[in-house]
Each structure stands twice: as C-alpha cells, then as structure tokens.
Design a protein around this motif. Sequence first.
Motif, PDB file in Angstrom:
ATOM      1  N   ALA A  52      -0.441   4.943  10.630  1.00  0.00           N
ATOM      2  CA  ALA A  52      -1.904   4.925  10.749  1.00  0.00           C
ATOM      3  C   ALA A  52      -2.494   3.931   9.749  1.00  0.00           C
ATOM      4  N   VAL A  53      -1.956   3.925   8.535  1.00  0.00           N
ATOM      5  CA  VAL A  53      -2.442   2.981   7.522  1.00  0.00           C
ATOM      6  C   VAL A  53      -2.183   1.545   7.991  1.00  0.00           C
TER       7      VAL A  53
ATOM      8  N   GLU B 102      -7.181  15.294   2.902  1.00  0.00           N
ATOM      9  CA  GLU B 102      -6.035  14.679   2.235  1.00  0.00           C
ATOM     10  C   GLU B 102      -6.279  13.170   2.092  1.00  0.00           C
TER      11      GLU B 102
ATOM     12  N   GLU C 277       1.680  10.229  14.235  1.00  0.00           N
ATOM     13  CA  GLU C 277       1.257   8.863  13.918  1.00  0.00           C
ATOM     14  C   GLU C 277       2.260   7.855  14.489  1.00  0.00           C
TER      15      GLU C 277
ATOM     16  N   VAL D 252      -6.655  13.190  11.043  1.00  0.00           N
ATOM     17  CA  VAL D 252      -5.719  12.795   9.989  1.00  0.00           C
ATOM     18  C   VAL D 252      -5.378  11.315  10.143  1.00  0.00           C
ATOM     19  N   ALA D 253      -5.040  10.913  11.361  1.00  0.00           N
ATOM     20  CA  ALA D 253      -4.728   9.508  11.601  1.00  0.00           C
ATOM     21  C   ALA D 253      -5.958   8.646  11.332  1.00  0.00           C
TER      22      ALA D 253
ATOM     23  N   HIS E  88       1.982   7.765  18.448  1.00  0.00           N
ATOM     24  CA  HIS E  88       0.743   7.144  18.931  1.00  0.00           C
ATOM     25  C   HIS E  88       0.662   5.660  18.587  1.00  0.00           C
TER      26      HIS E  88
ATOM     27  N   ASN F 230      -6.585   7.888   7.751  1.00  0.00           N
ATOM     28  CA  ASN F 230      -5.559   7.001   7.199  1.00  0.00           C
ATOM     29  C   ASN F 230      -5.698   5.581   7.734  1.00  0.00           C
ATOM     30  N   MET F 231      -6.259   5.428   8.918  1.00  0.00           N
ATOM     31  CA  MET F 231      -6.612   4.095   9.402  1.00  0.00           C
ATOM     32  C   MET F 231      -7.749   3.534   8.545  1.00  0.00           C
TER      33      MET F 231
ATOM     34  N   GLY G  38      -4.674   0.538  10.501  1.00  0.00           N
ATOM     35  CA  GLY G  38      -5.959   0.178   9.893  1.00  0.00           C
ATOM     36  C   GLY G  38      -5.948  -1.257   9.388  1.00  0.00           C
ATOM     37  N   VAL G  39      -4.870  -1.625   8.711  1.00  0.00           N
ATOM     38  CA  VAL G  39      -4.756  -2.994   8.181  1.00  0.00           C
ATOM     39  C   VAL G  39      -4.724  -4.000   9.327  1.00  0.00           C
TER      40      VAL G  39
ATOM     41  N   PHE H 226     -12.936   4.298  12.909  1.00  0.00           N
ATOM     42  CA  PHE H 226     -11.822   5.065  13.447  1.00  0.00           C
ATOM     43  C   PHE H 226     -12.263   6.523  13.493  1.00  0.00           C
TER      44      PHE H 226
ATOM     45  N   LEU I 146     -11.604   2.201  17.234  1.00  0.00           N
ATOM     46  CA  LEU I 146     -10.357   2.777  17.723  1.00  0.00           C
ATOM     47  C   LEU I 146     -10.458   4.293  17.721  1.00  0.00           C
TER      48      LEU I 146
ATOM     49  N   TYR J 256      -8.171   4.246   5.493  1.00  0.00           N
ATOM     50  CA  TYR J 256      -7.489   3.892   4.230  1.00  0.00           C
ATOM     51  C   TYR J 256      -6.888   2.480   4.337  1.00  0.00           C
ATOM     52  N   GLY J 257      -6.226   2.197   5.456  1.00  0.00           N
ATOM     53  CA  GLY J 257      -5.619   0.879   5.647  1.00  0.00           C
ATOM     54  C   GLY J 257      -6.662  -0.221   5.744  1.00  0.00           C
ATOM     55  N   ALA J 258      -7.709   0.028   6.524  1.00  0.00           N
ATOM     56  CA  ALA J 258      -8.748  -0.990   6.706  1.00  0.00           C
ATOM     57  C   ALA J 258      -9.500  -1.237   5.403  1.00  0.00           C
TER      58      ALA J 258
ATOM     59  N   ILE K 164       0.863  -1.185   0.000  1.00  0.00           N
ATOM     60  CA  ILE K 164       0.000   0.000   0.000  1.00  0.00           C
ATOM     61  C   ILE K 164       0.898   1.232   0.000  1.00  0.00           C
TER      62      ILE K 164
ATOM     63  N   ARG L  95      -5.513  -3.795  12.511  1.00  0.00           N
ATOM     64  CA  ARG L  95      -6.670  -3.921  13.410  1.00  0.00           C
ATOM     65  C   ARG L  95      -7.767  -4.788  12.800  1.00  0.00           C
ATOM     66  N   VAL L  96      -7.963  -4.644  11.476  1.00  0.00           N
ATOM     67  CA  VAL L  96      -9.038  -5.450  10.881  1.00  0.00           C
ATOM     68  C   VAL L  96      -8.551  -6.838  10.485  1.00  0.00           C
TER      69      VAL L  96
ATOM     70  N   GLU M  63      -5.557   9.364  17.156  1.00  0.00           N
ATOM     71  CA  GLU M  63      -4.914  10.533  17.755  1.00  0.00           C
ATOM     72  C   GLU M  63      -5.322  11.825  17.073  1.00  0.00           C
ATOM     73  N   SER M  64      -5.935  11.732  15.913  1.00  0.00           N
ATOM     74  CA  SER M  64      -6.373  12.927  15.183  1.00  0.00           C
ATOM     75  C   SER M  64      -7.270  12.466  14.042  1.00  0.00           C
TER      76      SER M  64
END
Lengths: 257, 361
Positions: A80-81, B93, A110, B63-64, A113, B67-68, A84-85, B31, B57, B70-72, A71, A87-88, B60-61
């Motif tokens: 953060a990305v 963004e 990021e 923005v984060a 945290h 992007n989480m 996301g990956v 998120f 979850l 985006y990942g999920a 990615i 956690r799921v 922290e912001s």
Amino acid sequence: MAVQKRESAIFDRPQALEPVRMHYCPGCTHGIVHRLVAEVMDELGLTERAVGIAPVGCAVFAYNYFTCDMIEAAHGRAPAVATGVKRVRPDLFTFTYQGDGDLASIGIAETIHAAARAENISIVFINNAVYGMTGGQMAPTTLPGMVTSTTPFGRDAKVAGNPIRVCELLAALDGPAYLARVAVTSPSRVREAKQAIQKAFQAQLEELGFSLVEVLSTCPTRWGMRPQDALDWLEENMVPYYPLREFVVPEGLRVGR
Amino acid sequence: MTSIPRGTRILMRGNEAVAQAAIDAGCRAFFGYPITPQNQVPDYFARHMPEVGGVFLQAESEVAAINMVYGAAAAGTRVMTASSSPGISLKQEGISYLAQSELPCVVLNIMRGGSGLGNIAPAQADYFQSVKGGGHGDYRTLVLAPWSVQELYNLTREAFDIADRYRNPVLILGDALLGQMMEPITIPEEVVDPARLPRKTWATDGAKDRPRNIINSLYIEEPQLEKVNLRIDARYEEAARKEVRVAEEHLEGARLAVVAYGTAARVAVTAIEEARSGGMRVGLLRPIALYPFPSDEIASLADRVDAILVAELSLGQLVEDVRLVVAGRCPVHLLGRSGGVVITPADMVEALRGLAGEDRG
Ligand SMILES: Cc1ncc(C[n+]2csc(CCOP(=O)(O)OP(=O)(O)O)c2C)c(N)n1
Ligand code: SF4
C-alpha cells in the motif's frame, strides 16, 4: 569504510549497498538477496530514482542498507505504501522487500489487491517459512509438520491451517506481469534468482504492472540448524512444496545485459 | 483548476466542499474506502481529480488507504483520506506511523453514531480518539472542528498548510449532519498550484544530487527515540501557542456559557437566542481547534461566568477536558446525547433554565 575500486576487482560491493555491516544472523540468506537487489539496481541504473519500502520483520533495517531513498512501512502495509509513492510519482522506481509473515499473513490483503490492480511496483518476497524476528513462530508458509515456537508439535493443518503458496495464489489474478519463485541455495540458483529480480524490475520499468519474486530463504537461527544444513533442508523440504519456476512472464520483456 | 463556479455564492454539500477545498489547497492524491456518511467525498474526488491531473484511488480497506497516504506523503505530495468513525478506527495505526515519521497529511472524519457499527447519524463520540492521539504512542493529531459548509471549505484548505508546517497529520472533525447538509458557500478565485509549494527536502522522491532520505519511525536506541519524540512534542507546543482557535458569541456580560463545537454549537446558537430573548444572560464559546485545546480561553471564561454547560453529541468527552482546565473555578455541567441523537434547542434551553434556577437558588 570506503570500498576501493580497483581495475582488477572481480568482486565488489554493489554501489546500491551501503558499506555497513548487516545485522542478519550468520548464514541467513537475507544478505544474499539484498546483494542481488543491489546488483540489479546498479545494472539498471536505478538508485537515483528508486524508493525502497522496508517491511516489519528481520529485514526491517533494510532502510539502512540500500543507498536509495527508503521508507519503513507498518507490518504488512508495504504494498500500500509503494502504491502511494508510485501513484503520485510514476517516474520513480518502487520496490518492497517483505517477509512471509509481513506479506502473506497480516499484509495478504494489500498484496492481493496491489497485484489485482496491476500496480506498477516490484516486490521481493522472502519466504523462510517462519517468523524470524519475533522468535520463530509459525508463518503462513510454515510447512505441514514443521516445528516452530507456536507449533511445538509440528504444524497440524487441522488446527493451524495450511500453508499459502503465494505465487500460485497471485497467478490466479489478471494483474501480475511477472511472478517467479526462486531459491538462493547454490551458485546456480543464485544466478537464476538474480535473473528473476532483473525481470521483475524490468517489468516495472516497461510499465507492465505488478511483479513479484518469491525467494525461498533460510533462517538457520529459528530453524535451529547450521547454515549448510539449513540450505539442504530447504532444498529437501521447501522446494518440493514450493516449486521453483516462473508463473507469469510478460511477452516481449526485454531482459539481458 | 476544477470546473466549479468561483467568487459567487453556490449551494454545496459539506462533504463536497471538503473535497473541493483539498483540490484548491494543492492536494493531488486521495485514497479512501467507502463508508456512510462521507461517501460524497471519494465520489467528488473520483470525478474532479482528473481535471487537475491528481490521483484518486479506491483502496481495498481503510488500512490500505492510510498506508497509501503514508507513501504519497513520503513522496512529498499533498494528500488526504476521509472516512467515518469505524473506518477512522482502522486508520489509527497508519496515523500513528505518519505522526512518528513526521509526515504531513489531512484526514477527514465525518463522525457517526457509535460504538461498534453504531449507525450513520451525527455524533461527536470520537472526540477522545481525535484529540488524545487515537493510535499508539505519544503523538497527537492537530484537530479542526468546523460548524458550517463554508468553514469545512476554509479549514480544509488551511489544514494542508498546517500539516506541512508541523509535519503532522491534521484531522478535520465533522459529523453526519455537517457532511450531508447543503449550504450556500463562496469558493475563492485563487487556488494553490502544487508545483509552486516549497520543496520538501526530506521527501523520499529519488536520491538524485542529494544524500538519500529515509522515512522511518523505528529508533531502536531508547535515547534516540525519546529525542525524536521530544522534537515532535516541541511542535505540539508551538501549535499550542499559535493554532488555538475559538469563536465567541454573546459572552460579554454573560452569567452562563455554553461550550460546544460543530453541530452541537449550531444547536447552541438557536437555544442561546431563545434563552436570551427570555432574559437569560448566556453566551457561547466554540472551540474551532480541538487540539490544541483552548485552555486559557476556557479557564478565563470560568472566572467570568457562574456556570458552564458543555453540550456535545456524546455521553461526556469534551466535558472532561473543560473540567480539567476549569479546575473548579465554576460548576461545569454536561448536556450530552448519544447514539446519533442530536440535542434539540428545546433540550438546551431547558438545561440552561435549570442552571439559571440553580444559580438563583
Ligand atoms: C501490527 C504488528 N503486529 C505484530 C508485530 C510483531 N512482528 C514483528 S516482525 C513479525 C513477523 C515477521 O516475520 P516475517 O515477515 O516472516 O519476516 P522475517 O522476520 O522472518 O524475515 C511480527 C509478527 C508488529 N511489529 N506489528
Ligand atoms: S532470525 Fe532468521 S531470518 Fe532473521 S536474521 Fe536470523 S537467520 Fe535471518
């Protein structure tokens, strides 16, 4: 170009690396670190369940180089990305590969945290003390006195602030399971660096939480040096400021072959 | 399945209805970052996601958080985030990256008064940001604008299907009033089992028994990037054919029409009833989808009425799009309040009387 496996081969391309030409400048140590990551992925058998997150920076094309799912993240947002990956899909192995501008400047929140949450991800952090991709500007890790395109008279802490030692900063948190700083300036250092990456990845596999390996890296192009001079400069200037060691090591981490 | 009573009327807050709808749509990750007036959304997820084995979850912001998302989303999960105006600005963004990487997700904006920190009262001043893209680039978000708690529930559920169909972020646009108010709603019995949704073959969920997948928005060759942009644009064109949604009231034989969405449309209904009881022939056209925009519906309305009044909780954003499609067919007037001040039915009746008088004179 397929790489032929021969019985007698003592050195080969890792399976986790695509057989393509990388875009890095000659002598840039990004390539060495890519190789180490790939070797460790091979040895731990991770490629089929790995998701790598590429940064914005010189390593932006990392998604073209690893054979696992990849990615491309926005600048600084890779942790953060990865969160996301992971956690799921906790069953996947998730790593990010980030430069110092990406991780320690725009993405420092990021990073901190994800570390504080003990997010079960691994980060390979390239500290080359400069913004390579955008033309050699000051990074949060640029050494005091170091000349960059935005500190043309040398970094003056009174004006441009002080460098950030990322491992030391993160070591103050309870979240990280494994933190180490390594370099890739010599064969023995490269071996140590690989071991650190192994431990970091192993920590994730054992669900111990956040792991990060900071790799002191050269940028011959933006430093304006020949590759060998850059390696020497790193040893003489960066290693004293950024000591090479393990900062956090989990008890009972199963490492080794 | 969550422990909520189903198939019977219950009283629910708008924000909570959104969260329940998401869970019922098979969303298994949320998120977010706290901001009033949407705080009941993360609270609800925090309480109820564990019942279905989903992820909540607090990031922290904003923005984060995006992007989480985006990942999920990249990993193939139905995922959403929620915020209010200032937080949605921070997410832009990430929304741009999601759109360009062709990732589905749902974003809720419970709009508040702006600009800047503004206040926490209802507003519709994020219309431009919502329907014109919002972040950088050539993308759009598909935008749904509910006007009741039941519709918040229904549209949120549908939003996940739309997001998957078009592989694009879908924005639910509410405001402080809709998010905070409680109304009776009926939650259906049937829910989506995420395990039974079609597999997302493009997802980065481990390259086992298939070539690796790459989720990316970087295309260094210009023709390649344009090709991707055109592919995404073709989906917007398809959405323009299939996803336009409007509701109409009293437009049969109307001389005047109000165009309004969300909270402004609720005010309009009250005002229109009063105006009609005074003999005025006025109706309402309510866009339910704001993007794609109901261009044909509004253009043909302009051919039928003497004038259009656009009512919105902003100083004139929706009105620009209405004027664009009306293209001079009839006068288009604006009744707009800003800063969290909600238009009253009395304001609107007066505005309608003014227009009716103008028309006669
Ligand atoms: C939001 C945003 N800001 C700025 C940039 C421009 N930019 C691209 S790479 C980069 C710095 C990368 O430096 P570093 O992370 O140190 O990686 P390196 O190139 O040295 O490997 C910047 C500022 C961007 N792409 N996105
Ligand atoms: S600019 Fe520096 S970091 Fe980037 S590829 Fe060249 S040498 Fe490596």
